[in-house]
Design an enzyme around this catalytic site. Structure first.
Site, mmCIF file in Angstrom:
data_model
loop_
_atom_site.group_PDB
_atom_site.id
_atom_site.type_symbol
_atom_site.label_atom_id
_atom_site.label_comp_id
_atom_site.label_asym_id
_atom_site.label_seq_id
_atom_site.Cartn_x
_atom_site.Cartn_y
_atom_site.Cartn_z
ATOM 1 N N SER A 19 0.825 -1.211 0.000
ATOM 2 C CA SER A 19 0.000 0.000 0.000
ATOM 3 C C SER A 19 0.856 1.256 0.000
ATOM 4 C CB SER A 19 -0.931 -0.007 1.224
ATOM 5 O OG SER A 19 -0.222 -0.364 2.385
ATOM 6 N N TYR A 160 14.155 -4.573 16.482
ATOM 7 C CA TYR A 160 14.049 -4.484 15.019
ATOM 8 C C TYR A 160 15.291 -5.082 14.358
ATOM 9 C CZ TYR A 160 13.520 -2.272 10.386
ATOM 10 O OH TYR A 160 13.415 -2.024 9.033
ATOM 11 N N ILE A 193 15.664 4.707 3.934
ATOM 12 C CA ILE A 193 14.806 4.935 2.767
ATOM 13 C C ILE A 193 13.707 5.928 3.150
ATOM 14 C CG2 ILE A 193 13.423 3.826 0.969
ATOM 15 C CD1 ILE A 193 16.344 2.769 1.087
HETATM 16 P P1 NDP Z 1 6.064 1.733 5.550
HETATM 17 O O1 NDP Z 1 5.839 1.980 6.998
HETATM 18 O O2 NDP Z 1 6.086 2.884 4.611
HETATM 19 O O3 NDP Z 1 4.970 0.675 5.008
HETATM 20 C C1 NDP Z 1 4.757 -0.487 5.735
HETATM 21 C C2 NDP Z 1 3.895 -1.429 4.917
HETATM 22 O O4 NDP Z 1 3.755 -2.656 5.632
HETATM 23 C C3 NDP Z 1 2.491 -0.896 4.687
HETATM 24 O O5 NDP Z 1 2.069 -1.310 3.415
HETATM 25 C C4 NDP Z 1 1.661 -1.602 5.768
HETATM 26 O O6 NDP Z 1 0.293 -1.767 5.393
HETATM 27 C C5 NDP Z 1 2.368 -2.939 5.825
HETATM 28 N N1 NDP Z 1 2.208 -3.639 7.100
HETATM 29 C C6 NDP Z 1 2.667 -3.295 8.313
HETATM 30 N N2 NDP Z 1 2.312 -4.218 9.216
HETATM 31 C C7 NDP Z 1 1.625 -5.175 8.572
HETATM 32 C C8 NDP Z 1 0.995 -6.384 8.944
HETATM 33 N N3 NDP Z 1 0.963 -6.827 10.224
HETATM 34 N N4 NDP Z 1 0.387 -7.122 7.992
HETATM 35 C C9 NDP Z 1 0.373 -6.709 6.708
HETATM 36 N N5 NDP Z 1 0.948 -5.577 6.275
HETATM 37 C C10 NDP Z 1 1.562 -4.815 7.203
HETATM 38 O O7 NDP Z 1 7.400 0.893 5.495
HETATM 39 P P2 NDP Z 1 8.607 0.855 4.424
HETATM 40 O O8 NDP Z 1 8.067 0.853 3.068
HETATM 41 O O9 NDP Z 1 9.609 1.852 4.825
HETATM 42 O O10 NDP Z 1 9.236 -0.573 4.797
HETATM 43 C C11 NDP Z 1 9.006 -1.730 4.036
HETATM 44 C C12 NDP Z 1 9.991 -2.794 4.480
HETATM 45 O O11 NDP Z 1 11.323 -2.310 4.320
HETATM 46 C C13 NDP Z 1 9.859 -3.185 5.940
HETATM 47 O O12 NDP Z 1 10.078 -4.573 6.097
HETATM 48 C C14 NDP Z 1 10.981 -2.403 6.606
HETATM 49 O O13 NDP Z 1 11.417 -2.988 7.800
HETATM 50 C C15 NDP Z 1 12.027 -2.453 5.538
HETATM 51 N N6 NDP Z 1 13.049 -1.413 5.625
HETATM 52 C C16 NDP Z 1 12.706 -0.078 5.570
HETATM 53 C C17 NDP Z 1 13.692 0.880 5.668
HETATM 54 C C18 NDP Z 1 13.394 2.349 5.642
HETATM 55 O O14 NDP Z 1 14.317 3.156 5.926
HETATM 56 N N7 NDP Z 1 12.192 2.787 5.297
HETATM 57 C C19 NDP Z 1 15.098 0.506 5.841
HETATM 58 C C20 NDP Z 1 15.336 -0.907 5.884
HETATM 59 C C21 NDP Z 1 14.344 -1.822 5.767
HETATM 60 P P3 NDP Z 1 -0.837 -0.604 5.686
HETATM 61 O O15 NDP Z 1 -0.488 0.571 4.796
HETATM 62 O O16 NDP Z 1 -2.132 -1.221 5.300
HETATM 63 O O17 NDP Z 1 -0.708 -0.247 7.121
#
Ligand code: NDP
Length: 252
Positions: A19, A160, A193
């Protein structure tokens, strides 16, 4: 007649957490090269619908699926929906995740469960359900999203970082187990990111993180999506068990 091989046919992908942020960029990137995509989300339906619309612009099939990755039955339903609507599960991008900053001694059991259930168990549930289908197909590609903190560890992000380190171990082990079935399992370890996940940090903290990134900028979700697209492409068909560091040099 020869069975069509992966990459010679349209591929069907599941992207969790699509999303927003990195997951959305991955879904759009895969759609842009012609993959059909199941856009998974937890609660942000309107945002998932936007991702679906973006994917549809490329003339592929795209559907949204509401699935909490901590609910294994819901995960199984999403994988079944993918098989039913698209005919196969060729790619799984295990991206959904949550973070949690704080002092280790002050984390509660609820914090442990929130982070480990989502970031570790959630990826395992999806990999288990999808790999059952991939094994039957004799082909598939799984990319797990870890973090650079899973490589080097981070103060005040102990839970984390530990969860993301577990994903690296999970990737390396599953890669060995699934290789004989023609399935690759790789991992991407992003740096900082520019997504909602980092909105909790003030501008001073973000500037500090940029200054510690040798390439001198925040990563964009598309930077990670490019790595995921590569690892799920024919160019990466002999790569499995890899941890691809996409951190702008923050961790080397
Ligand atoms: P965001 O917070 O922007 O988005 C998180 C996404 O995960 C959303 O789509 C959310 O859905 C979904 N989500 C969270 N919890 C659940 C759950 N229990 N079940 C299903 N969906 C879930 O995160 P990022 O895009 O930044 O991160 C994506 C991945 O990258 C993660 O695994 C994060 O740990 C990893 N990452 C991110 C970094 C960063 O700096 N941003 C760095 C390193 C790794 P909804 O919108 O419906 O809530």
């Amino acid at each position: 007649m020869c069975k069509p091989k992966l990459y010679e046919v349209v591929m069907n992908a599941i992207v969790t957490g699509a999303s927003r942020g990195i997951g959305r960029a991955c879904a759009i990137r895969l759609a842009s090269r012609g993959d059909n995509v199941i856009v998974c989300y937890r609660e942000n339906e309107a945002a998932a619908e936007e991702t679906v619309s973006e994917c549809l612009r490329f003339g592929v099939k795209a559907l949204k699926s509401c699935v909490d990755v901590t609910d294994e039955n819901a995960v199984r339903r999403t994988v079944a929906l993918t098989e039913c609507e698209l005919g196969s599960v060729d790619i799984l991008v295990n991206n959904a995740g949550v973070c949690g900053a704080g002092v280790f001694t002050e984390f509660t059991d609820a914090d442990y469960h929130r982070i480990f259930d989502t970031d570790v168990l959630g990826q395992m549930y999806f990999a288990r359900a999808a790999s059952r289908v991939m094994i039957a197909q004799g082909q598939g590609s799984i990319v797990n999203i870890s973090s650079m903190w899973g490589i080097c560890g981070a103060s005040c992000e102990v839970l984390y970082s530990s969860a993301k380190a577990a994903i690296i171990g999970f990737t390396r082990s599953l890669a060995q187990e699934l290789a004989p079935s023609g399935i690759t399992v790789n991992c991407v370890a992003p740096g900082v990111i520019d997504t909602d996940m980092n909105r909790c940090y003030d501008s001073e903290t973000m500037s500090d993180l940029v200054s510690r990134t040798p390439l001198g900028r925040l990563g964009q979700p598309e930077d990670v999506a490019g790595a995921v697209a590569f690892l799920t492409s024919a160019d990466a068909s002999f790569i499995t068990g890899a941890v691809l560091n996409v951190s702008g040099g923050f961790v080397i």
